[in-house]
Design an enzyme around this catalytic site. Structure first.
Site, PDB file in Angstrom:
ATOM      1  N   THR A   1     -57.780  41.823 -63.572  1.00  0.00           N
ATOM      2  CA  THR A   1     -58.886  41.082 -62.960  1.00  0.00           C
ATOM      3  C   THR A   1     -60.207  41.802 -63.228  1.00  0.00           C
ATOM      4  OG1 THR A   1     -57.506  40.185 -61.253  1.00  0.00           O
ATOM      5  CG2 THR A   1     -59.796  40.537 -60.645  1.00  0.00           C
TER       6      THR A   1
ATOM      7  N   THR B   1     -59.171  44.602 -56.712  1.00  0.00           N
ATOM      8  CA  THR B   1     -58.200  44.196 -57.718  1.00  0.00           C
ATOM      9  C   THR B   1     -56.831  44.732 -57.303  1.00  0.00           C
ATOM     10  OG1 THR B   1     -57.496  44.494 -60.022  1.00  0.00           O
ATOM     11  CG2 THR B   1     -58.918  46.191 -59.128  1.00  0.00           C
ATOM     12  N   GLY B   2     -55.783  44.073 -57.761  1.00  0.00           N
ATOM     13  CA  GLY B   2     -54.435  44.508 -57.401  1.00  0.00           C
ATOM     14  C   GLY B   2     -53.605  43.329 -56.961  1.00  0.00           C
TER      15      GLY B   2
ATOM     16  N   VAL C   1     -52.294  31.186 -55.258  1.00  0.00           N
ATOM     17  CA  VAL C   1     -53.664  31.698 -55.255  1.00  0.00           C
ATOM     18  C   VAL C   1     -53.637  33.041 -54.547  1.00  0.00           C
ATOM     19  CG1 VAL C   1     -55.999  31.306 -54.372  1.00  0.00           C
ATOM     20  CG2 VAL C   1     -54.679  29.377 -55.242  1.00  0.00           C
ATOM     21  N   GLY C   2     -54.327  34.050 -55.104  1.00  0.00           N
ATOM     22  CA  GLY C   2     -54.307  35.396 -54.511  1.00  0.00           C
ATOM     23  C   GLY C   2     -55.518  35.676 -53.642  1.00  0.00           C
TER      24      GLY C   2
ATOM     25  N   GLY D   1     -52.651  40.480 -55.065  1.00  0.00           N
ATOM     26  CA  GLY D   1     -53.496  39.678 -54.192  1.00  0.00           C
ATOM     27  C   GLY D   1     -52.905  39.385 -52.831  1.00  0.00           C
TER      28      GLY D   1
HETATM   29  N1  ASP Z   1     -55.942  40.351 -57.315  1.00  0.00           N
HETATM   30  C1  ASP Z   1     -55.578  39.453 -58.383  1.00  0.00           C
HETATM   31  C2  ASP Z   1     -54.666  38.385 -57.828  1.00  0.00           C
HETATM   32  O1  ASP Z   1     -53.758  38.727 -57.101  1.00  0.00           O
HETATM   33  C3  ASP Z   1     -54.902  40.122 -59.524  1.00  0.00           C
HETATM   34  C4  ASP Z   1     -55.540  41.414 -60.004  1.00  0.00           C
HETATM   35  O2  ASP Z   1     -56.428  41.973 -59.396  1.00  0.00           O
HETATM   36  O3  ASP Z   1     -55.158  41.873 -61.074  1.00  0.00           O
HETATM   37  O4  ASP Z   1     -54.808  37.228 -58.172  1.00  0.00           O
END
Ligand code: ASP
Length: 290
Positions: free
Chosen positions: A156, A207-208, A185-186, A210
């Site tokens: 992301t 990020t991470g 959806v995250g 979600g």
């Molecule tokens: N946070 C994003 C999601 O879960 C993914 C990511 O940060 O890589 O959609």
């Protein structure tokens, strides 16, 4: 006059060695573009949008072109934007036909809606001057192969900036998690989970995973911690990640910019690409120890 600052990230996760250089160059270029906007007197909003567009157009990242696909091999992108001056926010989810979802999220900031999804979001964007593209313009061979191979990583993109007037803005854009269930959806379009910005406190972009980030409302949690005034931006970032790990066994990272220009960044993933530029220094990192 305030000191301008731009901080960007290109996602936290298992970034493979063959993409390491692409990540470093991508976040460096995005931070440079945002910085040029700020030093030319542009707003924090302009800088965040410009920096994120660079990463959405760069197919190394999981946002815009190059986004992860879901289990059906379809594209479903999310993005959010927030202005620290007035707490206005805009978010979009389940997009497949917008080259730059962050621009649509930003347009929504001045609309009476906070979150639009799917076809309604595409239509609203068109009515407000954005163009639809074909999903095929955004789907890259690497991601079609990933659907076949069932592999995963996270990339992301996000940015937080402070402009010469001391205003803050934050943004985040994603193709979501790899091989997600169609319809998933995250955290990204959930204001307070994936991003938050308040001129009186600071801005955060996450990020991470979600689902885990949403459950602890990580961006707002970090901003609230910063608001208490007894921690640095770096400590607030580290506390957010420690809580993510401890409370929900979560994995992720975040960038933080406090209202007085302090930068923080923390992650508990193998890698996280990030870069920032201030009037005195610039930085690019990928490994947790960089
Ligand atoms: N946070 C994003 C999601 O879960 C993914 C990511 O940060 O890589 O959609």
């Amino acid at each position: 006059m305030s000191r301008p600052v731009i901080v960007v990230h290109g996602g936290a996760g298992d970034i493979p060695d063959e993409q390491a250089e692409g990540h470093r160059l991508g976040v460096q270029r995005a931070s440079q573009v945002g910085w040029e906007v700020l030093t030319a007197g542009g707003s924090a909003e302009d800088a965040v949008e410009a920096a994120i567009r660079v990463m959405e157009d760069d197919e190394v990242f999981d946002a815009g072109r190059g986004s992860f696909l879901d289990l059906d091999g379809a594209l479903s992108m999310d993005a959010a934007f927030m202005e620290g001056a007035n707490l206005n926010a805009g978010a979009v989810a389940a997009l497949s036909q917008m080259r730059n979802p962050i621009s649509l999220a930003r347009l929504l900031v001045s609309a009476p809606h906070v979150l639009l999804v799917g076809e309604g979001a595409h239509r609203w964007g068109e009515q407000h001057g954005l163009h639809r593209c074909s999903p095929d313009d955004l789907i890259v061979a690497r991601e079609r192969e990933r659907v076949l191979a069932h592999q995963g990583l996270n990339d992301t993109v996000g940015a937080v900036a402070m402009d010469l007037s001391g205003h803050l803005a934050a943004g985040v854009s994603t193709g979501g998690s790899p091989l997600k269930v169609p319809g998933r959806v995250g955290d990204v379009p959930c204001i307070g989970a994936g991003i938050y910005a308040d001129d009186q406190v600071g801005g955060v972009s996450c990020t991470g995973v979600g689902e885990q980030i949403t459950r602890i409302v990580m961006a707002k949690r970090c901003t609230d911690r910063l608001a208490k005034g007894d921690v640095t931006a770096q400590q607030a970032a580290e506390e957010a990640i420690a809580y993510l790990a401890r409370r929900v066994h979560g994995e992720g990272g975040l960038i933080v910019l406090s209202h007085d220009g302090e930068i923080g960044c923390a992650m508990n993933t193998q890698r996280m690409s990030r870069a920032w530029i201030t009037p005195d220094a610039s930085y690019v990192g990928l490994e947790p120890t960089d």
